[in-house]
Design a protein around this motif. Sequence first.
Motif, PDB file in Angstrom:
ATOM      1  N   TRP A   1       2.401  -0.570  40.240  1.00  0.00           N
ATOM      2  CA  TRP A   1       2.889  -1.954  40.229  1.00  0.00           C
ATOM      3  C   TRP A   1       4.240  -2.029  39.526  1.00  0.00           C
ATOM      4  O   TRP A   1       5.168  -2.677  39.992  1.00  0.00           O
ATOM      5  CB  TRP A   1       1.864  -2.845  39.558  1.00  0.00           C
ATOM      6  CG  TRP A   1       2.210  -4.299  39.465  1.00  0.00           C
ATOM      7  CD1 TRP A   1       3.213  -4.967  40.119  1.00  0.00           C
ATOM      8  CD2 TRP A   1       1.548  -5.266  38.664  1.00  0.00           C
ATOM      9  NE1 TRP A   1       3.204  -6.297  39.775  1.00  0.00           N
ATOM     10  CE2 TRP A   1       2.188  -6.510  38.875  1.00  0.00           C
ATOM     11  CE3 TRP A   1       0.480  -5.221  37.794  1.00  0.00           C
ATOM     12  CZ2 TRP A   1       1.796  -7.671  38.240  1.00  0.00           C
ATOM     13  CZ3 TRP A   1       0.080  -6.393  37.170  1.00  0.00           C
ATOM     14  CH2 TRP A   1       0.726  -7.596  37.397  1.00  0.00           C
ATOM     15  N   TRP A   2       4.366  -1.333  38.409  1.00  0.00           N
ATOM     16  CA  TRP A   2       5.605  -1.390  37.636  1.00  0.00           C
ATOM     17  C   TRP A   2       6.727  -0.589  38.299  1.00  0.00           C
ATOM     18  O   TRP A   2       7.853  -1.066  38.396  1.00  0.00           O
ATOM     19  CB  TRP A   2       5.351  -0.868  36.222  1.00  0.00           C
ATOM     20  CG  TRP A   2       6.576  -0.825  35.378  1.00  0.00           C
ATOM     21  CD1 TRP A   2       7.253  -1.890  34.845  1.00  0.00           C
ATOM     22  CD2 TRP A   2       7.292   0.340  34.988  1.00  0.00           C
ATOM     23  NE1 TRP A   2       8.339  -1.445  34.139  1.00  0.00           N
ATOM     24  CE2 TRP A   2       8.382  -0.073  34.209  1.00  0.00           C
ATOM     25  CE3 TRP A   2       7.119   1.700  35.207  1.00  0.00           C
ATOM     26  CZ2 TRP A   2       9.293   0.809  33.659  1.00  0.00           C
ATOM     27  CZ3 TRP A   2       8.011   2.584  34.652  1.00  0.00           C
ATOM     28  CH2 TRP A   2       9.091   2.140  33.890  1.00  0.00           C
ATOM     29  N   ALA A   3       6.437   0.625  38.744  1.00  0.00           N
ATOM     30  CA  ALA A   3       7.505   1.527  39.157  1.00  0.00           C
ATOM     31  C   ALA A   3       7.825   1.505  40.651  1.00  0.00           C
ATOM     32  O   ALA A   3       8.967   1.761  41.025  1.00  0.00           O
ATOM     33  CB  ALA A   3       7.157   2.960  38.738  1.00  0.00           C
ATOM     34  N   PHE A   4       6.857   1.233  41.504  1.00  0.00           N
ATOM     35  CA  PHE A   4       7.093   1.457  42.933  1.00  0.00           C
ATOM     36  C   PHE A   4       6.976   0.217  43.807  1.00  0.00           C
ATOM     37  O   PHE A   4       7.437   0.238  44.948  1.00  0.00           O
ATOM     38  CB  PHE A   4       6.154   2.546  43.453  1.00  0.00           C
ATOM     39  CG  PHE A   4       6.382   3.864  42.780  1.00  0.00           C
ATOM     40  CD1 PHE A   4       7.540   4.580  43.006  1.00  0.00           C
ATOM     41  CD2 PHE A   4       5.450   4.374  41.909  1.00  0.00           C
ATOM     42  CE1 PHE A   4       7.772   5.797  42.372  1.00  0.00           C
ATOM     43  CE2 PHE A   4       5.659   5.584  41.271  1.00  0.00           C
ATOM     44  CZ  PHE A   4       6.825   6.302  41.506  1.00  0.00           C
ATOM     45  N   LEU A   5       6.336  -0.837  43.340  1.00  0.00           N
ATOM     46  CA  LEU A   5       6.281  -2.056  44.146  1.00  0.00           C
ATOM     47  C   LEU A   5       7.515  -2.893  43.850  1.00  0.00           C
ATOM     48  O   LEU A   5       7.922  -3.040  42.700  1.00  0.00           O
ATOM     49  CB  LEU A   5       5.004  -2.850  43.833  1.00  0.00           C
ATOM     50  CG  LEU A   5       3.697  -2.184  44.251  1.00  0.00           C
ATOM     51  CD1 LEU A   5       2.516  -3.050  43.855  1.00  0.00           C
ATOM     52  CD2 LEU A   5       3.669  -1.904  45.744  1.00  0.00           C
ATOM     53  N   PRO A   6       8.146  -3.453  44.889  1.00  0.00           N
ATOM     54  CA  PRO A   6       9.385  -4.193  44.659  1.00  0.00           C
ATOM     55  C   PRO A   6       9.138  -5.480  43.883  1.00  0.00           C
ATOM     56  O   PRO A   6       8.117  -6.118  44.104  1.00  0.00           O
ATOM     57  CB  PRO A   6       9.907  -4.477  46.060  1.00  0.00           C
ATOM     58  CG  PRO A   6       8.834  -4.107  47.011  1.00  0.00           C
ATOM     59  CD  PRO A   6       7.789  -3.347  46.273  1.00  0.00           C
ATOM     60  N   PRO A   7      10.038  -5.840  43.021  1.00  0.00           N
ATOM     61  CA  PRO A   7      11.200  -5.120  42.511  1.00  0.00           C
ATOM     62  C   PRO A   7      10.757  -4.013  41.547  1.00  0.00           C
ATOM     63  O   PRO A   7       9.859  -4.208  40.742  1.00  0.00           O
ATOM     64  CB  PRO A   7      12.020  -6.181  41.791  1.00  0.00           C
ATOM     65  CG  PRO A   7      11.033  -7.211  41.392  1.00  0.00           C
ATOM     66  CD  PRO A   7       9.938  -7.166  42.417  1.00  0.00           C
ATOM     67  N   ALA A   8      11.412  -2.871  41.643  1.00  0.00           N
ATOM     68  CA  ALA A   8      11.008  -1.694  40.875  1.00  0.00           C
ATOM     69  C   ALA A   8      11.308  -1.870  39.389  1.00  0.00           C
ATOM     70  O   ALA A   8      12.252  -2.555  39.003  1.00  0.00           O
ATOM     71  CB  ALA A   8      11.733  -0.466  41.402  1.00  0.00           C
ATOM     72  N   PHE A   9      10.466  -1.275  38.589  1.00  0.00           N
ATOM     73  CA  PHE A   9      10.585  -1.204  37.131  1.00  0.00           C
ATOM     74  C   PHE A   9      10.524  -2.565  36.449  1.00  0.00           C
ATOM     75  O   PHE A   9      11.194  -2.803  35.455  1.00  0.00           O
ATOM     76  CB  PHE A   9      11.842  -0.428  36.716  1.00  0.00           C
ATOM     77  CG  PHE A   9      11.849   0.958  37.276  1.00  0.00           C
ATOM     78  CD1 PHE A   9      10.928   1.893  36.845  1.00  0.00           C
ATOM     79  CD2 PHE A   9      12.752   1.321  38.259  1.00  0.00           C
ATOM     80  CE1 PHE A   9      10.912   3.170  37.375  1.00  0.00           C
ATOM     81  CE2 PHE A   9      12.742   2.586  38.793  1.00  0.00           C
ATOM     82  CZ  PHE A   9      11.822   3.515  38.350  1.00  0.00           C
ATOM     83  N   GLU A  10       9.678  -3.426  36.979  1.00  0.00           N
ATOM     84  CA  GLU A  10       9.340  -4.669  36.288  1.00  0.00           C
ATOM     85  C   GLU A  10       8.033  -5.209  36.852  1.00  0.00           C
ATOM     86  O   GLU A  10       7.699  -4.986  38.011  1.00  0.00           O
ATOM     87  CB  GLU A  10      10.454  -5.712  36.420  1.00  0.00           C
ATOM     88  CG  GLU A  10      10.698  -6.238  37.807  1.00  0.00           C
ATOM     89  CD  GLU A  10      11.820  -7.266  37.831  1.00  0.00           C
ATOM     90  OE1 GLU A  10      11.527  -8.413  38.209  1.00  0.00           O
ATOM     91  OE2 GLU A  10      12.943  -6.914  37.464  1.00  0.00           O
ATOM     92  N   PHE A  11       7.291  -5.876  35.988  1.00  0.00           N
ATOM     93  CA  PHE A  11       6.050  -6.516  36.412  1.00  0.00           C
ATOM     94  C   PHE A  11       6.397  -7.908  36.919  1.00  0.00           C
ATOM     95  O   PHE A  11       6.713  -8.791  36.148  1.00  0.00           O
ATOM     96  CB  PHE A  11       5.056  -6.622  35.243  1.00  0.00           C
ATOM     97  CG  PHE A  11       4.455  -5.314  34.845  1.00  0.00           C
ATOM     98  CD1 PHE A  11       3.534  -4.685  35.662  1.00  0.00           C
ATOM     99  CD2 PHE A  11       4.791  -4.704  33.649  1.00  0.00           C
ATOM    100  CE1 PHE A  11       2.960  -3.481  35.308  1.00  0.00           C
ATOM    101  CE2 PHE A  11       4.227  -3.503  33.280  1.00  0.00           C
ATOM    102  CZ  PHE A  11       3.310  -2.884  34.112  1.00  0.00           C
ATOM    103  N   SER A  12       6.354  -8.074  38.214  1.00  0.00           N
ATOM    104  CA  SER A  12       6.646  -9.367  38.809  1.00  0.00           C
ATOM    105  C   SER A  12       5.431  -9.813  39.613  1.00  0.00           C
ATOM    106  O   SER A  12       4.541  -9.005  39.892  1.00  0.00           O
ATOM    107  CB  SER A  12       7.884  -9.261  39.709  1.00  0.00           C
ATOM    108  OG  SER A  12       7.625  -8.357  40.750  1.00  0.00           O
ATOM    109  N   PRO A  13       5.373 -11.093  39.985  1.00  0.00           N
ATOM    110  CA  PRO A  13       4.240 -11.539  40.810  1.00  0.00           C
ATOM    111  C   PRO A  13       4.176 -10.745  42.108  1.00  0.00           C
ATOM    112  O   PRO A  13       5.192 -10.422  42.717  1.00  0.00           O
ATOM    113  CB  PRO A  13       4.559 -13.011  41.080  1.00  0.00           C
ATOM    114  CG  PRO A  13       5.489 -13.417  39.994  1.00  0.00           C
ATOM    115  CD  PRO A  13       6.266 -12.186  39.634  1.00  0.00           C
ATOM    116  N   LEU A  14       2.954 -10.434  42.496  1.00  0.00           N
ATOM    117  CA  LEU A  14       2.744  -9.626  43.688  1.00  0.00           C
ATOM    118  C   LEU A  14       2.680 -10.494  44.935  1.00  0.00           C
ATOM    119  O   LEU A  14       2.136 -11.596  44.913  1.00  0.00           O
ATOM    120  CB  LEU A  14       1.443  -8.836  43.565  1.00  0.00           C
ATOM    121  CG  LEU A  14       1.381  -7.830  42.429  1.00  0.00           C
ATOM    122  CD1 LEU A  14      -0.024  -7.264  42.300  1.00  0.00           C
ATOM    123  CD2 LEU A  14       2.380  -6.718  42.663  1.00  0.00           C
TER     124      LEU A  14
END
Length: 129
Positions: free
Chosen positions: A79-92
């Motif tokens: 979730w943090w590293a590979f789901l966009p936006p990368a390297f942040e916890f954003s709403p999925l």
Amino acid sequence: MRSSVTLPGRWPRIEPWSWRSFAASLLLVLASVAAQMILVDLGLELAFAAFFPAVLVSVFLGGKPAGTFAAVLTLPLVWWAFLPPAFEFSPLGPAAYEDIKLFFLGSVLLVYFADLCRDLHSLGTPSHS
């Protein structure tokens, strides 16, 4: 043609719930992060693809606890590293929720059946006590 590869008689087994089994799972997940970064550099957008082998090998080495640890560790990491936006916890978004649900379902099935294979293999292997 005869194969020159010799397979071990059995997988090396680590005692479940030991620190070694969790350390092995952590190392496997970190190796999967490296593999996933290579896949992303190659242009593949498969968020959880490299992590299924880590879960599988973790179960074979350390049993259900190690495989579950690898799967649970993978979820926030991806979730943090590979789901966009990368390297942040954003709403999925909806697609990310689907990816997470499929990874969770696949991991549950993988952990259960791989542990079953691990147990069945130990029944067929004579003990060397």
